[in-house]
Design an enzyme around this catalytic site. Structure first.
Site, PDB file in Angstrom:
ATOM      1  N   ALA A 274       0.828  -1.192  -0.150  1.00 38.58           N
ATOM      2  CA  ALA A 274       0.096  -0.130   0.023  1.00 38.58           C
ATOM      3  C   ALA A 274       0.924   1.282   0.040  1.00 38.58           C
ATOM      4  O   ALA A 274       2.085   1.219   0.644  1.00 38.58           O
ATOM      5  CB  ALA A 274      -1.053  -0.218   1.097  1.00 38.58           C
ATOM      6  N   PRO A 275       0.237   2.186  -0.758  1.00 39.80           N
ATOM      7  CA  PRO A 275      -0.776   2.650  -1.522  1.00 39.80           C
ATOM      8  C   PRO A 275      -0.834   2.051  -2.694  1.00 39.80           C
ATOM      9  O   PRO A 275      -1.948   2.044  -3.531  1.00 39.80           O
ATOM     10  CB  PRO A 275      -1.085   3.859  -1.579  1.00 39.80           C
ATOM     11  CG  PRO A 275       0.310   4.453  -1.515  1.00 39.80           C
ATOM     12  CD  PRO A 275       1.128   3.657  -0.621  1.00 39.80           C
ATOM     13  N   GLY A 276       0.072   1.323  -3.074  1.00 42.30           N
ATOM     14  CA  GLY A 276       0.275   0.675  -4.437  1.00 42.30           C
ATOM     15  C   GLY A 276       0.687   1.413  -5.747  1.00 42.30           C
ATOM     16  O   GLY A 276       0.830   0.676  -6.779  1.00 42.30           O
ATOM     17  N   LYS A 278       3.842   1.450  -6.473  1.00 38.70           N
ATOM     18  CA  LYS A 278       5.081   0.473  -7.123  1.00 38.70           C
ATOM     19  C   LYS A 278       4.683  -0.464  -7.797  1.00 38.70           C
ATOM     20  O   LYS A 278       5.005  -1.202  -8.784  1.00 38.70           O
ATOM     21  CB  LYS A 278       6.305   0.562  -5.921  1.00 38.70           C
ATOM     22  CG  LYS A 278       6.821   1.580  -5.269  1.00 38.70           C
ATOM     23  CD  LYS A 278       7.866   1.260  -4.260  1.00 38.70           C
ATOM     24  CE  LYS A 278       8.269   2.536  -3.699  1.00 38.70           C
ATOM     25  NZ  LYS A 278       7.254   3.270  -2.935  1.00 38.70           N
ATOM     26  N   ASP A 294      -0.133  -6.605   2.010  1.00 37.41           N
ATOM     27  CA  ASP A 294      -0.102  -5.617   3.054  1.00 37.41           C
ATOM     28  C   ASP A 294      -0.999  -6.057   4.016  1.00 37.41           C
ATOM     29  O   ASP A 294      -1.839  -6.931   4.104  1.00 37.41           O
ATOM     30  CB  ASP A 294      -0.661  -4.242   2.591  1.00 37.41           C
ATOM     31  CG  ASP A 294      -0.397  -3.147   3.261  1.00 37.41           C
ATOM     32  OD1 ASP A 294       0.758  -2.468   2.810  1.00 37.41           O
ATOM     33  OD2 ASP A 294      -0.783  -2.715   4.186  1.00 37.41           O
ATOM     34  N   ASP A 322       1.025 -10.361   6.846  1.00 36.74           N
ATOM     35  CA  ASP A 322       2.165  -9.924   7.305  1.00 36.74           C
ATOM     36  C   ASP A 322       3.489 -10.472   6.721  1.00 36.74           C
ATOM     37  O   ASP A 322       3.603 -11.674   6.543  1.00 36.74           O
ATOM     38  CB  ASP A 322       2.346 -10.524   8.869  1.00 36.74           C
ATOM     39  CG  ASP A 322       3.340  -9.869   9.604  1.00 36.74           C
ATOM     40  OD1 ASP A 322       4.265  -9.179   9.009  1.00 36.74           O
ATOM     41  OD2 ASP A 322       3.885 -10.375  10.745  1.00 36.74           O
ATOM     42  N   CYS A 394      11.997   5.033   2.638  1.00 34.47           N
ATOM     43  CA  CYS A 394      12.042   6.407   2.474  1.00 34.47           C
ATOM     44  C   CYS A 394      12.416   6.964   3.490  1.00 34.47           C
ATOM     45  O   CYS A 394      11.684   7.932   4.099  1.00 34.47           O
ATOM     46  CB  CYS A 394      10.290   6.919   1.884  1.00 34.47           C
ATOM     47  SG  CYS A 394       9.299   6.390   3.357  1.00 34.47           S
TER      48      CYS A 394
END
Length: 448
Positions: A274-276, A278, A294, A322, A394
């Site tokens: 998420a959020p998708g 990539k 996710d 998980d 990130c």
């Protein structure tokens, strides 16, 4: 309303916007994200409250220190405390803008007249829970207008006030980047560009550049499929959104799918999907079998919505699970490619989420690093011999980047490191624009 801030369609009193912002700031100080707090703000106030809130988050260290100098004993009312900080942040900006040699403010910065800030702050406090503090608020703000220069000199002796980051964050960057730490702190206070990633299944970079130009929108090419806008716009105002011709994705994040090198027929895992963005990029580049994981069902639904808009809904399998526990979701068939965009402190995207610096604690760096190590070790077992795993965060903290990559290599003798950007820093280029968020990439191949 400010001279250089776009007003919402329905007129909003500054006092109402300040009060809404104070509630959002109070929420952040209690541990909630700013986005969640703003989502709970009434719709007609949300735009103005967001503009002020982002500004206050970027000046919260200074506003907090100024407050402590003006009001030695703050009343035990969290909302009043937050309103005072909001008021001081706006008032300092107003006074700075009024100086003869003041630098030009960015168009996103809310700038009001000094007397307007004081008047509207007192109006915002005119409610039962804060009414008895109106006099204190008024006195503190008026004292600041008289003694600003001296108060700022005292306040900026505190590094957290000078740089508007927690002290531990400042020290982390100073140790990691002795030549760039100040520039990194400053870069986090500048709004990042809005960057589109063209969906090559439905359009091309050239076609979208032309369509945007026809709409009066200038762009700059960045990467293989990225277009950085000169000025951010609501997505529905840009051509091609409903048709799924592009997605909003930072230029640094756009490198993930390119580095992974998906190919037709590949079996691909996108862990922590998420959020998708990539996952969508992978599917735009190759017709492969993709499993998107996710552990948050609500966020996984956003992945489905994004893929549907882009016309990619028939390709992937979405699973709520998980990533660190493959036994609960893995069928035993190894993957050719694994994208491990793992949870992190998000220290590299603070310019887009200015509340992150105040939500994180120093202990979070070690905690997330330990979680990353656990996830990547588990995912490595699912990679086929000769396959590849791309580790991504990130973050700009080395504990979540290069140190993590070295730790992985030390623990996995069957891993071979391949060329990848490593640490990407959100620093301005020769044109003065920082086109990339802070990101880290390490690519590993499993020895056959």
């Amino acid at each position: 309303m400010p001279a250089n801030h776009n007003s919402p369609q329905r007129p909003v009193a500054l006092s109402d916007a300040m009060l809404a912002c104070a509630r959002a700031v109070q929420a952040v100080k209690s541990g909630r994200s700013l986005s969640d707090a703003l989502a709970a703000t009434p719709a007609h106030l949300r735009s103005a409250a967001q503009a002020i809130s982002f500004h206050v988050m970027r000046r919260l260290g200074l506003a907090t220190e100024i407050k402590s100098l003006l009001v030695r004993r703050t009343p035990p009312n969290p909302l009043f405390d937050a309103l005072l900080q909001v008021s001081l942040a706006l008032l300092d900006t107003a006074m700075e803008a009024a100086l003869p040699d003041a630098p030009e403010k960015a168009s996103q910065e809310p700038v009001y007249a000094m007397h307007t800030v004081v008047d509207q702050a007192v109006r915002a406090a005119d409610m039962p829970s804060m009414r008895s503090y109106k006099g204190l608020l008024n006195a503190a703000l008026r004292r600041f207008t008289r003694e600003r220069a001296d108060i700022l000199t005292q306040a900026r002796r505190n590094p957290a006030a000078r740089w508007n980051y927690p002290l531990w964050w400042i020290k982390q960057l100073e140790r990691a980047y002795p030549d760039h730490w100040q520039a990194l702190l400053q870069a986090g206070d500048r709004q990042g560009p809005m960057t589109l990633r063209v969906n090559v299944r439905r359009s091309s970079v050239g076609e979208m550049t032309e369509r945007l130009a026809q709409a009066g929108i200038q762009v700059r090419r960045v990467g293989e499929a990225g277009l950085a806008l000169g000025q951010a716009r609501p997505v529905h105002e840009l051509p091609g959104f409903e048709e799924g011709c592009w997605s909003v994705q930072d230029a640094a994040a756009q490198q993930a799918a390119v580095l992974l090198q998906p190919f037709d027929g590949a079996r691909v895992l996108d862990a922590c999907s998420a959020p998708g963005g990539k996952a969508a990029h992978v599917l735009e580049l190759a017709r492969c079998s993709l499993l998107a994981l996710d552990n948050d069902a609500a966020r996984l639904e956003r992945v489905a919505q994004n893929l549907d808009r882009l016309g990619l809904h028939d390709d992937p399998v979405l699973l709520c699970a998980d990533a660190a526990d493959p036994q609960s979701w893995w069928d035993g068939q190894p993957f050719d490619l694994v994208l491990a965009d793992v949870p992190c402190t998000a220290s590299g995207v603070v310019r887009r989420h200015p509340d992150i610096r105040w939500l994180r604690r120093e202990a979070d760096v070690a905690r997330t690093a330990a979680l990353q190590q656990k996830i990547v070790a588990a995912l490595w077992k699912t990679v086929k011999p000769g396959g590849r795993l791309l580790y991504a965060t990130c973050s700009i903290f080395p504990q979540e980047g290069e140190l993590q990559a070295q730790r992985f290599l030390d623990a996995h003798p069957d891993a071979r490191r391949l060329p990848a950007p490593g640490q990407i820093l959100p620093l301005p280029d020769e044109d003065g624009r920082a086109l990339y968020d802070g990101f880290f990439y390490a690519l590993f191949a499993k020895r056959a």
